[in-house]
Structure formats: structure tokens, C-alpha cells
Design a protein around this motif. Structure first.
Motif, PDB file in Angstrom:
ATOM      1  N   ALA A  72      19.302  51.051  67.619  1.00  0.00           N
ATOM      2  CA  ALA A  72      20.040  52.157  68.222  1.00  0.00           C
ATOM      3  C   ALA A  72      19.673  53.453  67.504  1.00  0.00           C
ATOM      4  CB  ALA A  72      21.543  51.904  68.119  1.00  0.00           C
ATOM      5  N   GLU A  73      19.322  54.461  68.280  1.00  0.00           N
ATOM      6  CA  GLU A  73      19.006  55.769  67.691  1.00  0.00           C
ATOM      7  C   GLU A  73      20.309  56.542  67.520  1.00  0.00           C
ATOM      8  OE1 GLU A  73      16.256  57.046  66.609  1.00  0.00           O
ATOM      9  OE2 GLU A  73      14.612  55.910  67.515  1.00  0.00           O
ATOM     10  N   THR A  74      20.852  56.482  66.338  1.00  0.00           N
ATOM     11  CA  THR A  74      22.091  57.231  66.103  1.00  0.00           C
ATOM     12  C   THR A  74      21.894  58.126  64.896  1.00  0.00           C
ATOM     13  OG1 THR A  74      22.883  55.377  64.815  1.00  0.00           O
ATOM     14  CG2 THR A  74      23.667  55.513  67.076  1.00  0.00           C
ATOM     15  N   LYS A  75      22.826  59.006  64.686  1.00  0.00           N
ATOM     16  CA  LYS A  75      22.709  59.945  63.581  1.00  0.00           C
ATOM     17  C   LYS A  75      22.750  59.194  62.247  1.00  0.00           C
ATOM     18  CE  LYS A  75      24.480  64.442  62.175  1.00  0.00           C
ATOM     19  NZ  LYS A  75      25.307  64.147  60.987  1.00  0.00           N
ATOM     20  N   GLU A  76      23.644  58.233  62.161  1.00  0.00           N
ATOM     21  CA  GLU A  76      23.739  57.448  60.925  1.00  0.00           C
ATOM     22  C   GLU A  76      23.032  56.117  61.133  1.00  0.00           C
ATOM     23  OE1 GLU A  76      27.887  57.373  59.615  1.00  0.00           O
ATOM     24  OE2 GLU A  76      27.339  59.109  58.408  1.00  0.00           O
ATOM     25  N   GLN A  77      22.150  55.801  60.209  1.00  0.00           N
ATOM     26  CA  GLN A  77      21.367  54.577  60.325  1.00  0.00           C
ATOM     27  C   GLN A  77      21.730  53.603  59.210  1.00  0.00           C
ATOM     28  OE1 GLN A  77      19.419  53.498  62.608  1.00  0.00           O
ATOM     29  NE2 GLN A  77      19.199  55.328  63.876  1.00  0.00           N
ATOM     30  N   LEU A  78      21.520  52.305  59.507  1.00  0.00           N
ATOM     31  CA  LEU A  78      21.763  51.277  58.497  1.00  0.00           C
ATOM     32  C   LEU A  78      20.787  51.492  57.341  1.00  0.00           C
ATOM     33  CD1 LEU A  78      23.326  48.670  57.855  1.00  0.00           C
ATOM     34  CD2 LEU A  78      21.490  47.400  58.969  1.00  0.00           C
TER      35      LEU A  78
ATOM     36  N   GLY B 139      24.158  55.778  56.926  1.00  0.00           N
ATOM     37  CA  GLY B 139      24.156  57.142  56.434  1.00  0.00           C
ATOM     38  C   GLY B 139      23.138  57.997  57.178  1.00  0.00           C
ATOM     39  N   ASP B 140      23.255  59.270  56.982  1.00  0.00           N
ATOM     40  CA  ASP B 140      22.314  60.220  57.560  1.00  0.00           C
ATOM     41  C   ASP B 140      21.032  60.166  56.727  1.00  0.00           C
ATOM     42  OD1 ASP B 140      20.948  62.271  58.669  1.00  0.00           O
ATOM     43  OD2 ASP B 140      22.546  63.766  58.438  1.00  0.00           O
ATOM     44  N   GLU B 141      19.916  59.835  57.378  1.00  0.00           N
ATOM     45  CA  GLU B 141      18.661  59.651  56.628  1.00  0.00           C
ATOM     46  C   GLU B 141      17.894  60.951  56.419  1.00  0.00           C
ATOM     47  OE1 GLU B 141      16.645  56.990  59.218  1.00  0.00           O
ATOM     48  OE2 GLU B 141      17.126  55.286  57.944  1.00  0.00           O
ATOM     49  N   SER B 142      18.244  61.966  57.170  1.00  0.00           N
ATOM     50  CA  SER B 142      17.425  63.172  57.121  1.00  0.00           C
ATOM     51  C   SER B 142      17.353  63.704  55.702  1.00  0.00           C
ATOM     52  CB  SER B 142      17.995  64.238  58.065  1.00  0.00           C
ATOM     53  OG  SER B 142      19.318  64.535  57.703  1.00  0.00           O
ATOM     54  N   GLY B 143      16.141  63.932  55.235  1.00  0.00           N
ATOM     55  CA  GLY B 143      15.953  64.432  53.873  1.00  0.00           C
ATOM     56  C   GLY B 143      15.819  63.326  52.856  1.00  0.00           C
ATOM     57  N   ALA B 144      16.263  62.098  53.194  1.00  0.00           N
ATOM     58  CA  ALA B 144      16.237  61.007  52.213  1.00  0.00           C
ATOM     59  C   ALA B 144      14.814  60.547  51.952  1.00  0.00           C
ATOM     60  CB  ALA B 144      17.086  59.850  52.704  1.00  0.00           C
ATOM     61  N   GLU B 145      13.970  60.606  53.004  1.00  0.00           N
ATOM     62  CA  GLU B 145      12.617  60.065  52.888  1.00  0.00           C
ATOM     63  C   GLU B 145      11.764  60.814  51.868  1.00  0.00           C
ATOM     64  OE1 GLU B 145      10.326  58.492  56.555  1.00  0.00           O
ATOM     65  OE2 GLU B 145      12.241  59.267  57.271  1.00  0.00           O
ATOM     66  N   ASP B 146      11.912  62.140  51.885  1.00  0.00           N
ATOM     67  CA  ASP B 146      11.068  62.890  50.956  1.00  0.00           C
ATOM     68  C   ASP B 146      11.800  63.255  49.667  1.00  0.00           C
ATOM     69  OD1 ASP B 146      11.111  64.983  53.750  1.00  0.00           O
ATOM     70  OD2 ASP B 146      12.614  65.045  52.143  1.00  0.00           O
ATOM     71  N   MET B 147      12.793  62.405  49.341  1.00  0.00           N
ATOM     72  CA  MET B 147      13.492  62.669  48.084  1.00  0.00           C
ATOM     73  C   MET B 147      12.593  62.236  46.921  1.00  0.00           C
ATOM     74  SD  MET B 147      17.203  61.306  46.950  1.00  0.00           S
ATOM     75  CE  MET B 147      18.486  62.283  47.650  1.00  0.00           C
TER      76      MET B 147
END
Lengths: 116, 429
Positions: free
Chosen positions: A72-78, A9-17
Motif C-alpha cells: 500500500a502506498e501510504t504516507k507512513e510505511q512499515l 513512519g514517514d520515510e522521507s529523508g530517512a534514506e539519505d540520513m
């Protein structure tokens, strides 16, 4: 047959949820419901910390190379995985489609070989 | 016994029985590769024995029996554990009644139909790429050899072979089931199966490479598979629509090729050579579909073909109705090829300029630049009004075709355009 369901999934924003937010609670509740529904078929399953916490290790010519970050640096990460027991691929795909992460990210279904 | 079959006859019989026997063996063994291995063993034995002992009365049953015996041998030889030993035991029990494969009987028709459908659904599983689905269906359900498939797709044999190996490995490793899907996904999966059947038919009809214009065997096999699906989904309008469409197109196969094997366009065809029985059967399937009151793209295309089938000549064809049907079709299926056919119908319904203007859209030129009919249809519409433009379009068509009969046809048309002669026949592809 065992299958691994790898949740990307896209992690952006998930960390500071905020874990007390309604949004976070809703995600947790969805995963709890999924876990209850397929309790008899889920062999294992874990969420993973964000890929920014990942460390990649490679051994080359006997030397250990350690790198910060995911393979791998991809938009969606494991972001997590399940190991499920299913009769065949159709059943595994049906379970995978019910994983909450499939609704916005991607679930890769891989058969686990049986070497027994 | 004297007068056994020669090698070619054995090959033809094996080819005819291949898919049905394979489907039965997959049902027994639950594994495509194992089933193929066993069938290959049986074919090897048939090639040795039939010329001496004569052709069995039921060659499919003979092959099935021998393949089962060989499969049991293989299962017992393999060291893969208890499951395989149990499977071998179960198969042995089923085989016990048959002493001589010459006496083997054919399985029940409905049983055989279900085995073939199961195999078809596995081959057309959405977890495989479309290329793999088509190749597998051609190999396992239509019984084509790897060489034939590679010829049909103008691809190296090694590429096709590798695609098949990979797909079969995935079926086995990921446990893609040999099963008629449950009701919850049946319609969706049938949609996929219909797409693949249609691709198989098209491959037979267009026969994109090589000297033969129509591969009748491929088309007939595609129709048989479409009928199997329509039988399974008796209430599904689109499944009957596909049967109707394929029958109606195939009814023209004899008239589409002339005495020297060259392409004859729809407008120039000798309509007395159309297969009347197949047209009637196609119309019946279309009526059955329309009664179910759930319109869809296959039915609309079948309705267009039915209008052609009913017309005594190209001039007497109801092009206005066909144009309207294409307009409707584009609401379901707005592909460049449909847009192209719609443009031709607009021109033939009376407005040549509007049709040509549609063909001049940059989107079409970009998407269909490699498609022979795009250039040849444009050339044909330009032929009377702009011979130079027509010549350029014929040359563009010649540059992209890989079919010998098509090439000869296009060269003749080009020569006519260059001499300022009439194109000959009405402008339909």
C-alpha cells in the motif's frame, strides 16, 4: 501472549540520513535502550529497509505477479517490527508506547494467535 | 410447589441479576464469551425450573451455581487442551460444597463490586471503539439485550449484534484484561469509564427512540456504575462530580413526563414531584467533590443542576450564576451542546438578544442541525418576539426528532406560535 508491534513512519529523508550523524546515532541509541529495557520480553525484532526496496508478489491463476514497491502506498510505511511477550494487551501497549518510533510515527499492536 | 413465578417474573429477575452474575462468571472463567454462554445455559434452566420449583431465595446465587456447573461441562467437552481442564478442575473444587443451587449463597459484596468493576474496565477499554464500549457496557454491565440496545441507538439489530461479537472477539484475541488498571493509568481509564457511563445515562434520559421518554432502568444502572467508580476512586473529585450530576438530573424524572407521557420542560415542571431524597444525595456528592478541590466539567455541570434543584421556580433561578458556570464549563468542555446551553443561559440571565445571537452562529447551526433541542431552544426564545421565526424553528425541530412525546410537544408549541399565542411556561429545556 505474543504481540507483534509493527512500526510505521514517514520515510522521507530517512534514506539519505548519514549514519555518522548525531541524529542517526541518537535514533540507534534510543532503540538500543529500548532493547535493553525489554530484553526479557522481546522475542524478535528487525528494522526493514525503506519501502522503495520492497517488491510485492501476488499469485493469480497460477501466475506470479511481481510489482515494484510496497503493498500500500501510504504516507507512513512499515519500517520495522518487534514480537514481544506480554501478559495482556495493557502490558503490550505499554511496551509499544516505549518504542522510539511511536514518538513520531505509529505502532500497530496485533496479537499473535496461539494455535498450540 | 404451587405458585411458581410466571415467565415475565422469571425474565424480570434474570434481568436484575444478569450483570452481577456475569461479572462473577467472567472472574471465574477469564473469558466473556464463555461466561455469557454459561449464563445463557443457566437462564434456560431457570426458565424451565423456577415456574415449577418456585423462585429461589437468592436467584443470583442460583444462576451462578448452575452456570458454573454448565461451564465445567462445556470446558470438559471442549478439546482445547490442558488449560481448560485445569480451569474446570479449579471450578469444580469451588463448587463442591453446593449440593442444591437453591442453597447457594451470594458472594461477598466487596468481591462482587470488584468483579463488576473489572468487567466495566474491560468493556470501556480504549482499544475498542466508543460505539463498541457503549454497546458492551449496556450488554454486559447493564444487562440490556441486543434488541434493546439496537432500539436505544436506532440501529438495526444485526449491526449491534455484529459490533458486540467483534468487540468480544477482540477482547479475547488481544487479551484485553479484566482488571482494575494499575495506578499509573487508573485516572485516565476512569475518565474513559465515566464518559461511557455518562453516555449510558444520556441514552436512558433522552431515550432517543420509541414511545418512552425516560428509561428509568438505564439511568438507575448508570448511577449505580458511577457510584461504583466513585467508591473505587474515593479521592477523585470528578468521579463524585459525575455521581452528583446524574443524581441531580435523575431527581426530575417524574416531573419531566406528564400523565400522557409527554415531555415537560424544566421551567414547566411541577417541582413538588422532584425526588427530594435524590436531590439531597446529589448535593452531598457534589459537596464531597468540591471539598477535594479539583474542579472539572462534571462538577461544574452538577453545580448547574444543583442551582436548578434549589430554585423554587424557573423565574427565581439564579440564571446569572448558571451563565457564569457555563462560561467556566466551556473552558473545560467547549462542545457545541455546551455552547448551546450557554446561549440559553445568557438569554435567561436577561440578555435575550445576546443569547439568540450566540445561537445564530453558523458553527452551531452546522454542528447541531440534527439536534432537536437546538431548534426547540431557538424556537422557544423566538416565540414571544418573532412568532414566524419561532414557527420555522419548531418545524426544524419536528423534522429531526425521533421521540414520540417530543413530537407531540413540539406540534403543540408550533400550533401556539402559529396562532400567535403565548408558548406556555418559561423558556427552558
Amino acid at each position: 501472549m505474543k504481540y507483534a508491534c509493527l512500526i510505521y513512519g514517514d520515510e522521507s529523508g530517512a534514506e539519505d540520513m548519514d549514519p555518522t550523524s548525531a541524529e542517526f546515532q541518537a535514533v540507534m541509541a534510543a532503540y538500543m535502550a529500548f532493547g535493553d529495557k525489554y530484553a526479557s520480553q522481546i522475542v524478535a525484532g528487525e528494522p526493514l529497509e525503506a519501502s522503495s526496496t520492497a517488491t510485492t508478489v501476488q499469485v493469480r491463476d497460477g501466475k506470479v505477479l511481481t510489482t515494484d514497491g510496497p503493498f500500500a502506498e501510504t504516507k507512513e510505511q512499515l519500517g520495522g517490527f518487534y514480537i514481544v511477550e506480554a501478559a495482556d494487551l495493557d502490558e503490550a501497549l505499554k511496551i509499544a508506547a516505549d518504542i522510539p518510533g511511536a514518538a513520531h510515527g505509529t505502532v500497530e499492536v496485533r496479537p499473535v494467535p496461539n494455535f498450540g | 410447589m404451587a405458585g411458581g413465578p410466571c415467565g415475565d417474573e422469571v425474565a424480570a429477575v434474570v434481568r436484575r441479576e444478569w450483570s452481577r452474575v456475569l461479572a462473577t462468571l467472567v472472574g471465574d472463567l477469564g473469558d466473556l464469551a464463555d461466561a455469557e454462554d454459561a449464563l445463557a445455559d443457566a437462564v434456560e434452566e431457570a426458565v424451565r425450573r423456577w415456574p415449577i420449583r418456585g423462585l429461589p431465595e437468592r436467584p443470583g446465587a442460583w444462576l451462578t451455581t448452575v452456570a458454573r456447573r454448565r461451564a465445567i461441562d462445556r470446558l470438559r467437552r471442549s478439546s482445547a487442551g490442558r488449560d481448560k481442564a485445569e480451569l474446570a478442575g479449579r471450578m469444580q473444587a469451588r463448587l463442591a460444597e453446593v449440593e442444591d443451587p437453591m442453597d447457594a449463597v451470594d458472594p461477598d459484596a466487596s468481591l462482587l463490586r470488584d468483579e463488576q468493576l473489572r468487567l466495566l474496565f474491560a468493556c470501556c477499554h480504549p482499544a475498542l471503539t466508543v460505539e463498541a464500549q457503549v454497546a458492551l457496557t449496556l450488554r454486559c454491565v447493564a444487562g440490556l439485550s441486543t434488541v434493546e440496545i439496537s432500539r436505544a441507538f436506532v440501529q438495526p439489530e444485526a449491526t449491534v449484534a455484529q459490533r458486540l461479537v467483534r468487540a468480544k472477539r477482540k477482547i479475547a484475541a488481544a487479551a484485553i484484561p479484566f482488571r482494575i488498571p494499575p495506578d499509573s493509568v487508573l485516572l485516565e481509564r476512569c475518565d474513559q469509564v465515566r464518559t461511557i457511563i455518562y453516555l449510558v445515562f444520556n441514552e436512558g434520559y433522552e431515550a432517543s427512540a420509541g414511545g418512552e421518554l425516560v428509561r428509568t432502568d438505564l439511568c438507575a444502572e448508570a448511577i449505580r456504575l458511577a457510584e461504583l467508580v466513585a467508591e473505587l476512586l474515593a479521592d477523585d473529585a470528578e468521579s463524585h462530580g459525575l455521581v452528583a450530576l446524574l443524581r441531580l438530573i435523575h431527581s426530575r424524572r417524574e416531573a419531566r413526563v406528564d400523565a400522557v407521557g409527554d415531555l415537560v420542560l424544566l421551567g414547566d415542571q411541577d417541582r413538588s414531584r422532584w425526588d427530594g431524597a435524590l436531590i439531597t444525595a446529589g448535593q452531598a456528592a457534589l459537596e464531597r467533590a468540591l471539598r477535594l478541590d479539583a474542579p472539572g466539567p462534571y462538577q461544574i455541570q452538577a453545580a448547574i443542576q444543583a442551582l436548578h434543584a434549589e430554585a423554587p421556580s424557573s423565574e427565581a433561578t439564579d440564571w446569572r450564576q448558571i451563565e457564569l458556570l457555563y462560561r467556566r464549563l466551556r473552558r473545560h468542555l467547549d462542545t457545541p451542546v455546551v455552547e448551546l446551553n450557554h446561549a440559553v443561559a445568557v438569554a435567561l440571565a436577561g440578555d435575550r438578544d445576546a443569547g439568540l445571537a450566540m445561537l445564530d452562529s453558523p458553527r452551531l447551526a452546522e454542528r447541531l442541525g440534527g439536534y432537536t433541542f437546538f431548534h426547540s431552544a431557538r424556537a422557544r426564545l423566538l416565540h414571544e418576539v418573532d412568532p414566524a421565526g419561532a414557527g420555522a424553528a419548531y418545524r426544524a425541530a419536528i423534522a429531526v426528532t425521533s421521540s414520540e412525546p417530543e413530537l407531540r410537544f413540539l406540534r403543540r408549541q408550533l400550533a401556539r406560535a402559529e396562532r400567535g399565542e403565548e408558548p406556555g411556561g418559561p423558556p427552558v429545556g
